[in-house]
Design a protein around this motif. Structure first.
Motif, PDB file in Angstrom:
ATOM      1  N   LYS A 160     -37.408 -26.501 -30.864  1.00 46.39           N
ATOM      2  CA  LYS A 160     -38.584 -26.493 -29.964  1.00 46.39           C
ATOM      3  C   LYS A 160     -38.897 -25.061 -29.508  1.00 46.39           C
ATOM      4  CE  LYS A 160     -39.584 -28.040 -25.274  1.00 46.39           C
ATOM      5  NZ  LYS A 160     -38.716 -27.221 -24.415  1.00 46.39           N
ATOM      6  N   SER A 178     -42.267 -22.630 -30.402  1.00 43.12           N
ATOM      7  CA  SER A 178     -43.179 -22.044 -29.422  1.00 43.12           C
ATOM      8  C   SER A 178     -43.104 -20.520 -29.405  1.00 43.12           C
ATOM      9  CB  SER A 178     -42.898 -22.596 -28.017  1.00 43.12           C
ATOM     10  OG  SER A 178     -41.641 -22.126 -27.552  1.00 43.12           O
ATOM     11  N   TYR A 232     -26.554 -23.675 -27.023  1.00 41.04           N
ATOM     12  CA  TYR A 232     -25.421 -24.079 -26.198  1.00 41.04           C
ATOM     13  C   TYR A 232     -24.242 -24.459 -27.095  1.00 41.04           C
ATOM     14  CZ  TYR A 232     -29.123 -24.237 -22.757  1.00 41.04           C
ATOM     15  OH  TYR A 232     -30.180 -23.899 -21.941  1.00 41.04           O
ATOM     16  N   HIS A 256     -32.601 -31.664 -15.965  1.00 41.50           N
ATOM     17  CA  HIS A 256     -33.888 -31.453 -15.284  1.00 41.50           C
ATOM     18  C   HIS A 256     -34.288 -32.653 -14.422  1.00 41.50           C
ATOM     19  CE1 HIS A 256     -34.908 -27.711 -17.299  1.00 41.50           C
ATOM     20  NE2 HIS A 256     -34.591 -28.238 -18.461  1.00 41.50           N
ATOM     21  N   LYS A 261     -44.199 -18.794 -10.765  1.00 42.02           N
ATOM     22  CA  LYS A 261     -43.200 -18.571 -11.833  1.00 42.02           C
ATOM     23  C   LYS A 261     -43.242 -17.104 -12.186  1.00 42.02           C
ATOM     24  CE  LYS A 261     -41.931 -22.780 -13.788  1.00 42.02           C
ATOM     25  NZ  LYS A 261     -40.555 -22.774 -14.218  1.00 42.02           N
ATOM     26  N   TYR A 316     -42.022 -14.294 -14.554  1.00 49.05           N
ATOM     27  CA  TYR A 316     -41.392 -14.033 -15.855  1.00 49.05           C
ATOM     28  C   TYR A 316     -40.922 -12.581 -15.910  1.00 49.05           C
ATOM     29  CZ  TYR A 316     -43.206 -18.471 -17.548  1.00 49.05           C
ATOM     30  OH  TYR A 316     -43.455 -19.812 -17.728  1.00 49.05           O
ATOM     31  N   GLN A 337     -39.292 -31.738 -14.498  1.00 47.17           N
ATOM     32  CA  GLN A 337     -40.125 -30.616 -14.963  1.00 47.17           C
ATOM     33  C   GLN A 337     -41.595 -30.727 -14.548  1.00 47.17           C
ATOM     34  OE1 GLN A 337     -38.478 -30.137 -19.161  1.00 47.17           O
ATOM     35  NE2 GLN A 337     -38.194 -28.139 -18.198  1.00 47.17           N
ATOM     36  N   ASN A 382     -44.153 -28.081 -15.614  1.00 49.63           N
ATOM     37  CA  ASN A 382     -44.392 -27.888 -17.043  1.00 49.63           C
ATOM     38  C   ASN A 382     -45.471 -28.831 -17.550  1.00 49.63           C
ATOM     39  OD1 ASN A 382     -43.307 -25.931 -18.618  1.00 49.63           O
ATOM     40  ND2 ASN A 382     -41.303 -26.911 -18.785  1.00 49.63           N
ATOM     41  N   ASN A 426     -36.817 -16.208 -16.100  1.00 45.88           N
ATOM     42  CA  ASN A 426     -37.852 -16.299 -15.072  1.00 45.88           C
ATOM     43  C   ASN A 426     -37.234 -16.903 -13.821  1.00 45.88           C
ATOM     44  OD1 ASN A 426     -37.892 -19.105 -15.372  1.00 45.88           O
ATOM     45  ND2 ASN A 426     -40.005 -19.222 -16.101  1.00 45.88           N
ATOM     46  N   ASN A 453     -34.227 -19.415 -14.744  1.00 45.68           N
ATOM     47  CA  ASN A 453     -34.069 -19.965 -16.097  1.00 45.68           C
ATOM     48  C   ASN A 453     -33.882 -18.853 -17.115  1.00 45.68           C
ATOM     49  OD1 ASN A 453     -34.795 -22.759 -15.359  1.00 45.68           O
ATOM     50  ND2 ASN A 453     -36.794 -21.843 -14.938  1.00 45.68           N
ATOM     51  N   PHE A 492     -34.303 -17.229 -20.727  1.00 46.86           N
ATOM     52  CA  PHE A 492     -35.239 -17.247 -21.866  1.00 46.86           C
ATOM     53  C   PHE A 492     -36.248 -18.406 -21.739  1.00 46.86           C
ATOM     54  CE2 PHE A 492     -35.103 -16.061 -26.658  1.00 46.86           C
ATOM     55  CZ  PHE A 492     -36.493 -16.126 -26.731  1.00 46.86           C
ATOM     56  N   PRO A 493     -37.121 -18.328 -20.743  1.00 47.73           N
ATOM     57  CA  PRO A 493     -38.078 -19.421 -20.509  1.00 47.73           C
ATOM     58  C   PRO A 493     -39.216 -19.412 -21.538  1.00 47.73           C
ATOM     59  CG  PRO A 493     -38.517 -17.619 -19.020  1.00 47.73           C
ATOM     60  CD  PRO A 493     -37.321 -17.204 -19.822  1.00 47.73           C
ATOM     61  N   LYS A 514     -46.128 -18.802 -23.125  1.00 45.56           N
ATOM     62  CA  LYS A 514     -47.179 -19.215 -22.189  1.00 45.56           C
ATOM     63  C   LYS A 514     -47.744 -18.011 -21.427  1.00 45.56           C
ATOM     64  CE  LYS A 514     -44.223 -22.673 -20.990  1.00 45.56           C
ATOM     65  NZ  LYS A 514     -43.552 -23.490 -19.991  1.00 45.56           N
TER      66      LYS A 514
HETATM   67  O1  LIG Z   1     -37.931 -24.236 -24.421  1.00 40.63           O
HETATM   68  P1  LIG Z   1     -36.718 -24.394 -23.551  1.00 40.63           P
HETATM   69  O2  LIG Z   1     -35.877 -25.529 -23.976  1.00 40.63           O
HETATM   70  O3  LIG Z   1     -35.978 -23.113 -23.436  1.00 40.63           O
HETATM   71  O4  LIG Z   1     -37.259 -24.837 -22.117  1.00 40.63           O
HETATM   72  C1  LIG Z   1     -37.397 -23.968 -20.978  1.00 40.63           C
HETATM   73  C2  LIG Z   1     -38.823 -24.019 -20.535  1.00 40.63           C
HETATM   74  O5  LIG Z   1     -39.546 -23.335 -21.532  1.00 40.63           O
HETATM   75  P2  LIG Z   1     -40.603 -24.017 -22.517  1.00 40.63           P
HETATM   76  O6  LIG Z   1     -41.905 -23.924 -21.832  1.00 40.63           O
HETATM   77  O7  LIG Z   1     -40.534 -23.159 -23.746  1.00 40.63           O
HETATM   78  O8  LIG Z   1     -40.181 -25.422 -22.746  1.00 40.63           O
HETATM   79  C3  LIG Z   1     -39.041 -23.304 -19.221  1.00 40.63           C
HETATM   80  O9  LIG Z   1     -40.375 -23.494 -18.827  1.00 40.63           O
HETATM   81  P3  LIG Z   1     -41.135 -22.399 -17.920  1.00 40.63           P
HETATM   82  O10 LIG Z   1     -40.237 -22.078 -16.767  1.00 40.63           O
HETATM   83  O11 LIG Z   1     -41.410 -21.206 -18.786  1.00 40.63           O
HETATM   84  O12 LIG Z   1     -42.359 -23.118 -17.549  1.00 40.63           O
HETATM   85  C4  LIG Z   1     -38.128 -23.899 -18.155  1.00 40.63           C
HETATM   86  O13 LIG Z   1     -38.420 -25.254 -17.976  1.00 40.63           O
HETATM   87  C5  LIG Z   1     -36.682 -23.767 -18.600  1.00 40.63           C
HETATM   88  O14 LIG Z   1     -35.883 -24.326 -17.646  1.00 40.63           O
HETATM   89  C6  LIG Z   1     -36.465 -24.492 -19.923  1.00 40.63           C
HETATM   90  O15 LIG Z   1     -35.160 -24.188 -20.381  1.00 40.63           O
HETATM   91  P4  LIG Z   1     -33.914 -25.122 -20.126  1.00 40.63           P
HETATM   92  O16 LIG Z   1     -33.649 -25.043 -18.644  1.00 40.63           O
HETATM   93  O17 LIG Z   1     -34.323 -26.512 -20.547  1.00 40.63           O
HETATM   94  O18 LIG Z   1     -32.844 -24.510 -20.961  1.00 40.63           O
END
Ligand SMILES: O=P(O)(O)O[C@H]1[C@H](OP(=O)(O)O)[C@@H](OP(=O)(O)O)[C@@H](O)[C@@H](O)[C@@H]1OP(=O)(O)O
Ligand SMILES: Nc1ncnc2c1ncn2[C@@H]1O[C@H](COP(=O)(O)OP(=O)(O)OP(=O)(O)O)[C@@H](O)[C@H]1O
Ligand SMILES: [Mg+2]
Ligand SMILES: [Mg+2]
Length: 363
Positions: free
Chosen positions: A17, A21, A61, A155, A187, A189, A222, A225, A270, A289, A291-292, A296
């Motif tokens: 995923k 993106s 992970y 989450h 948010k 970044y 979330q 999001n 972020n 978080n 590597f967010p 976006k």
């Molecule tokens: O893509 P990933 O799985 O890394 O999802 C991350 C998600 O990015 P995405 O928008 O690309 O989904 C991030 O969103 P924004 O803060 O930027 O809104 C935030 O929700 C992280 O907590 C997520 O990381 P996780 O906590 O789940 O490890």
């Protein structure tokens, strides 16, 4: 004859995923023009047999990946690991994650900063209304899974309005005070030195007089999001009052970002900030978080490419200096507790490499 441009290889290891993106053609092409090749790491083959890369960019992970990365750093001490395993680990626990924010000293006359009150619960049996009170908490509270490991479960949150809702808790959890903040979240970044703040929708305020009239809890996940279509919709911004919400001062955000970078030793993260409605200009960090979703961010391709170029060149220069043996002073700085990129020209060393240096360099 024109000098050939030094090319860098950045191997990336990302979940499907994230890869979809983040690794867009526009990013790959822009990086290529600047001499940076983004190369997918083949997860079906041992990492040690791939590359050698100048940098490994990763968000995965599991113990096997950690072992492979450590092994790689030992074999290729020049490789830049973004980000270091130890630094990322701190964000996998919602207590240690916010602890770093309490250690910052932010000097700003008009704006203050902190984290919400919180406590960790390992045993559901001890939780009662009087327990909350003894921990300095009152309804409503948010229950967040203690572990933030990227799973859907991590989450899943509960907003608990009264004592009946407490029976739904599934420890280990963090119980955090719910702070009214006008349903808008900021948010922020961070990409190395770069800082960008965007507004997103959040949970609506909860009025004390309504606590008895509400269900005992609300489950959500979330909430900030939304898909791109909703985000770009004018109606959405109007409905959520996002237009009206004033962004926190950029100098203030930059200071927090810089403090968090130093304290966490992370390049890519972020943080979520809310404005406490009870106090004038007080902001609270509620989440950090690794590597967010950078894709976006407007213009993310050039932000990321500039960042890669910067750290790769600094890394190169640092190692050249080390080889020339002309930077004893610089080595002293690096083996001390300096954060990444704080001084022009210093080497951004990952903690793996830092450990290695500590063991080997005598100054
Ligand atoms: O893509 P990933 O799985 O890394 O999802 C991350 C998600 O990015 P995405 O928008 O690309 O989904 C991030 O969103 P924004 O803060 O930027 O809104 C935030 O929700 C992280 O907590 C997520 O990381 P996780 O906590 O789940 O490890
Ligand atoms: N202490 C709080 N007071 C008020 N609202 C909060 C608080 N903590 C969290 N929230 C709301 O709950 C949402 C989810 O909380 P949090 O950001 O901690 O979860 P997350 O799953 O780690 O989010 P992300 O998707 O950003 O990783 C926030 O975006 C915000 O809307
Ligand atoms: Mg969040
Ligand atoms: Mg989070």
């Amino acid at each position: 004859m024109a000098e050939r441009m030094r090319r860098f290889g950045v191997g990336y290891a990302l979940a499907p995923k994230k890869q979809a993106s983040f690794i867009q053609v526009s990013l790959v092409n822009l990086a290529k023009e600047r001499g940076i090749d983004l190369v997918k790491i083949d997860m079906d083959k041992p990492l040690i047999e791939q590359g050698p890369f100048d940098c490994v960019l990763h968000k995965l992970y599991g113990d096997d990946w950690k072992r492979q990365l450590k092994e790689y750093a030992l074999k290729y001490p020049r490789v830049l690991i973004i980000d270091s395993l130890e630094a990322i680990e701190r964000l996998h626990n919602r207590i240690s994650m916010l602890q770093v924010a309490t250690e910052l000293e932010i000097k700003c006359e008009t704006t203050s900063f902190g984290i919400p009150k919180q406590t960790v619960v390992y045993d559901a049996k001890i939780v009662s209304a009087s327990y909350l009170e003894s921990e300095g908490l009152k309804f409503p509270v948010i229950a967040k899974p203690l572990v933030a490991d990227g799973s859907a479960k991590s989450h899943k949150m509960l907003l608990v309005f009264n004592k009946d809702g407490l029976s739904k808790l599934k420890p280990p959890i963090v119980l955090q005070e719910f702070v009214n903040h006008g349903a808008v979240i900021f948010k922020v970044y961070v990409v190395g030195d770069y800082v960008k703040c965007v507004k997103r929708k959040s949970l609506p305020d909860v009025m004390e007089e309504n606590l008895g009239k509400l269900e005992s809890y609300l489950s959500f996940s979330q909430v900030s999001n939304l898909n791109t279509c909703e985000k770009n919709d004018d109606k959405y911004y109007k409905l959520m009052n996002l237009d009206d919400a004033e962004l926190p001062p950029l100098s203030f955000l930059k200071e927090i970002a810089r403090g968090l970078r130093r304290a966490t030793k992370l390049y890519l993260f972020n943080f979520d900030l809310i404005r406490d409605n009870r106090v004038g200009n007080k902001y609270l960090v509620i989440d950090i978080n690794y590597f967010p979703g950078y894709a976006k961010m407007p213009n993310y391709e050039s932000v990321m490419t500039d960042f890669f170029w910067d750290v790769l060149n600094k890394n190169d220069k640092g190692f050249e200096n080390l080889q020339k043996g002309s930077c004893e002073k610089e080595v002293r700085l690096l083996v001390g507790n300096k954060g990444y990129g704080e001084d022009e020209g210093t080497l951004p060393v990952s903690p793996l490499k830092r450990e290695e240096k500590e063991n080997t360099i005598q100054v």
